[in-house]
Enzyme design. Structure first.
Site, PDB file in Angstrom:
ATOM      1  N   VAL A 122      10.835   6.982 -10.444  1.00 26.64           N
ATOM      2  CA  VAL A 122      10.265   8.321 -10.183  1.00 26.64           C
ATOM      3  C   VAL A 122      11.311   9.312  -9.666  1.00 26.64           C
ATOM      4  CG1 VAL A 122       7.900   7.481  -9.755  1.00 26.64           C
ATOM      5  CG2 VAL A 122       9.475   7.772  -7.815  1.00 26.64           C
ATOM      6  N   ASN A 139       1.270   6.393  -7.101  1.00 26.79           N
ATOM      7  CA  ASN A 139       1.239   5.484  -5.954  1.00 26.79           C
ATOM      8  C   ASN A 139       2.627   5.094  -5.458  1.00 26.79           C
ATOM      9  OD1 ASN A 139       0.085   3.007  -4.414  1.00 26.79           O
ATOM     10  ND2 ASN A 139       1.400   2.061  -5.977  1.00 26.79           N
ATOM     11  N   SER A 157      -1.447   8.529   2.861  1.00 27.04           N
ATOM     12  CA  SER A 157      -1.636   7.559   3.956  1.00 27.04           C
ATOM     13  C   SER A 157      -2.322   8.264   5.111  1.00 27.04           C
ATOM     14  CB  SER A 157      -0.278   7.041   4.426  1.00 27.04           C
ATOM     15  OG  SER A 157      -0.407   6.340   5.644  1.00 27.04           O
ATOM     16  N   TYR A 170       8.766   9.392   6.747  1.00 27.99           N
ATOM     17  CA  TYR A 170       7.579   8.834   6.063  1.00 27.99           C
ATOM     18  C   TYR A 170       6.351   9.704   6.334  1.00 27.99           C
ATOM     19  CZ  TYR A 170       4.122   5.430   4.429  1.00 27.99           C
ATOM     20  OH  TYR A 170       3.102   4.815   3.755  1.00 27.99           O
ATOM     21  N   LYS A 224       4.062  11.923   3.638  1.00 24.97           N
ATOM     22  CA  LYS A 224       2.637  11.673   3.404  1.00 24.97           C
ATOM     23  C   LYS A 224       1.794  12.898   3.762  1.00 24.97           C
ATOM     24  CE  LYS A 224       3.180   7.639   1.655  1.00 24.97           C
ATOM     25  NZ  LYS A 224       2.896   7.431   0.227  1.00 24.97           N
TER      26      LYS A 224
HETATM   27  N1  LIG Z   1       1.012  -0.899   2.807  1.00 28.78           N
HETATM   28  C1  LIG Z   1       0.487   0.018   3.620  1.00 28.78           C
HETATM   29  O1  LIG Z   1       0.134  -0.275   4.785  1.00 28.78           O
HETATM   30  C2  LIG Z   1       0.269   1.418   3.116  1.00 28.78           C
HETATM   31  C3  LIG Z   1      -0.553   2.272   3.871  1.00 28.78           C
HETATM   32  C4  LIG Z   1      -0.773   3.569   3.424  1.00 28.78           C
HETATM   33  C5  LIG Z   1      -0.166   4.007   2.262  1.00 28.78           C
HETATM   34  N2  LIG Z   1       0.641   3.177   1.563  1.00 28.78           N
HETATM   35  C6  LIG Z   1       1.269   3.701   0.348  1.00 28.78           C
HETATM   36  O2  LIG Z   1       0.899   2.910  -0.750  1.00 28.78           O
HETATM   37  C7  LIG Z   1       1.891   3.012  -1.775  1.00 28.78           C
HETATM   38  C8  LIG Z   1       2.233   1.611  -2.267  1.00 28.78           C
HETATM   39  O3  LIG Z   1       2.801   0.891  -1.187  1.00 28.78           O
HETATM   40  P1  LIG Z   1       2.649  -0.692  -1.007  1.00 28.78           P
HETATM   41  O4  LIG Z   1       2.201  -0.924   0.362  1.00 28.78           O
HETATM   42  O5  LIG Z   1       1.913  -1.252  -2.138  1.00 28.78           O
HETATM   43  O6  LIG Z   1       4.186  -1.122  -1.035  1.00 28.78           O
HETATM   44  P2  LIG Z   1       5.066  -1.963  -2.069  1.00 28.78           P
HETATM   45  O7  LIG Z   1       4.430  -3.267  -2.374  1.00 28.78           O
HETATM   46  O8  LIG Z   1       6.427  -1.933  -1.497  1.00 28.78           O
HETATM   47  O9  LIG Z   1       4.989  -1.092  -3.408  1.00 28.78           O
HETATM   48  C9  LIG Z   1       5.774   0.040  -3.609  1.00 28.78           C
HETATM   49  C10 LIG Z   1       5.868   0.261  -5.104  1.00 28.78           C
HETATM   50  O10 LIG Z   1       6.605   1.483  -5.328  1.00 28.78           O
HETATM   51  C11 LIG Z   1       7.580   1.214  -6.331  1.00 28.78           C
HETATM   52  N3  LIG Z   1       8.729   2.110  -6.192  1.00 28.78           N
HETATM   53  C12 LIG Z   1       9.549   2.251  -5.135  1.00 28.78           C
HETATM   54  N4  LIG Z   1      10.523   3.120  -5.429  1.00 28.78           N
HETATM   55  C13 LIG Z   1      10.300   3.539  -6.710  1.00 28.78           C
HETATM   56  C14 LIG Z   1      10.965   4.412  -7.589  1.00 28.78           C
HETATM   57  N5  LIG Z   1      12.081   5.066  -7.215  1.00 28.78           N
HETATM   58  N6  LIG Z   1      10.453   4.607  -8.828  1.00 28.78           N
HETATM   59  C15 LIG Z   1       9.336   3.946  -9.226  1.00 28.78           C
HETATM   60  N7  LIG Z   1       8.654   3.091  -8.435  1.00 28.78           N
HETATM   61  C16 LIG Z   1       9.149   2.891  -7.194  1.00 28.78           C
HETATM   62  C17 LIG Z   1       7.962  -0.251  -6.118  1.00 28.78           C
HETATM   63  O11 LIG Z   1       8.466  -0.814  -7.310  1.00 28.78           O
HETATM   64  P3  LIG Z   1      10.021  -1.033  -7.695  1.00 28.78           P
HETATM   65  O12 LIG Z   1      10.734  -1.419  -6.448  1.00 28.78           O
HETATM   66  O13 LIG Z   1       9.955  -2.097  -8.747  1.00 28.78           O
HETATM   67  O14 LIG Z   1      10.474   0.277  -8.253  1.00 28.78           O
HETATM   68  C18 LIG Z   1       6.605  -0.860  -5.829  1.00 28.78           C
HETATM   69  O15 LIG Z   1       5.932  -1.162  -7.029  1.00 28.78           O
HETATM   70  C19 LIG Z   1       3.063   3.758  -1.135  1.00 28.78           C
HETATM   71  O16 LIG Z   1       3.025   5.114  -1.533  1.00 28.78           O
HETATM   72  C20 LIG Z   1       2.789   3.630   0.353  1.00 28.78           C
HETATM   73  O17 LIG Z   1       3.372   4.665   1.112  1.00 28.78           O
HETATM   74  C21 LIG Z   1       0.874   1.889   1.950  1.00 28.78           C
END
Ligand SMILES: NC(=O)c1ccc[n+]([C@@H]2O[C@H](COP(=O)([O-])OP(=O)(O)OC[C@H]3O[C@@H](n4cnc5c(N)ncnc54)[C@H](OP(=O)(O)O)[C@@H]3O)[C@@H](O)[C@H]2O)c1
Length: 264
Positions: free
Chosen positions: A68, A94, A145, A158, A162
């Protein structure tokens, strides 16, 4: 204006950041409910492994690598998905990153987080909205978030990314209503994904990625603007943000110091 909620018969679903965590779980949940789901991230091997796990489900998952942060990348991915699989009816934007810990305005981390969580989110949205607009049809959801509701300690990059994503979704809601595109905002609390490893600090009400995905996909089907969970965390955080600043700062400082928590 009442806009239609997209169904698998309207086209394909597209998810950014679907190689792990919430994106992976939402892809599998949508495939269980009959969608063809195009999934995007940088790690193609992970995407292909998730696509294989969807074999036998009512829908299917197809992998399209994309970063992205690269200019033109999301437009190329959207063009490729639509030329092979048909129109994108539902997009879940996402992809996101979080630092292990944040210093005070560490500019290298700040620029990287904004590039993925904010500029990357806008880049994916721009690419898919450009396709949906002439069709006057579609549904897009932005993953922000509850950390974006208000300032939290040690979250200068962060939290800002958000908060900006929430603002972007609110702004696009007006544009979407005009263009015929349903815009939604997803605000999760702590979810058990690779992002929240290691769980070395308290994460109140932490939820599995499968349960988060069920709530998100149910939210797509219901169509309301905000999809937020767990409710008891998000409503407390919303309420705290309505308080006068001296009370807000006192509560957040004492609450997070006592719990040693970091931002969701
Ligand atoms: N976990 C929580 O507690 C939580 C709470 C609120 C919101 N969120 C939000 O939910 C979303 C997903 O997070 P998650 O918790 O599922 O974490 P995660 O398992 O680390 O997933 C993050 C995803 O983003 C992708 N990504 C990172 N950099 C990227 C790039 N430059 N281009 C394309 N894809 C990219 C990663 O894939 P690659 O590394 O393969 O590119 C991975 O698939 C995020 O926006 C996060 O801020 C998470």
């Amino acid at each position: 204006m009442t806009l239609p909620r997209m169904q698998p018969s309207d086209g394909v679903a597209w998810i950014t950041g679907a190689s792990s965590g919430i994106g992976e779980a939402v892809a599998l949940k949508l495939a269980q409910r009959g969608w063809t789901v195009a999934i995007t991230a940088r790690r193609l091997d992970q995407l292909e492994e998730i696509a294989r796990r969807a074999e036998g489900l009512p829908g299917r998952i197809v992998a399209h690598a994309g970063d992205v942060t690269e200019t033109g990348s999301m437009k190329a991915v959207v063009d490729a998905i639509e030329s092979v699989h048909g129109p994108i009816a539902l997009a879940f934007v996402n992809a996101g990153i979080a630092p292990d810990s944040e210093g005070v305005l560490d500019m290298a981390a700040f620029e990287q987080i904004i590039a993925v969580n904010l500029t990357g989110t806008a880049r994916a949205l721009a690419a898919v909205i450009e396709r949906m607009s002439p069709r006057k049809r579609g549904q897009v959801a932005i993953n922000a978030s509850v950390a974006g509701y208000g300032g939290l300690p040690a979250s200068s990059a962060y939290g800002v990314s958000k908060a900006a994503a929430i603002h972007l979704a609110e702004t696009l809601k007006f544009e979407g209503d005009r263009l015929g595109i349903r815009v939604q905002l997803v605000n999760p609390g702590w979810i058990d994904t690779p992002m929240t490893q290691p769980k070395d600090v308290p994460m109140p009400f932490i939820m599995s990625q499968e349960e988060a995905a069920r709530r998100i996909v149910d939210g797509f089907e219901k169509g309301g603007f905000e999809i937020t969970f767990p409710r008891r965390l998000s409503w407390v955080m919303k309420a705290v943000n309505l308080l006068p600043y001296p009370v807000y700062f006192w509560l957040i400082a004492h609450g997070t110091r006592r719990a040693g928590a970091k931002s969701p």
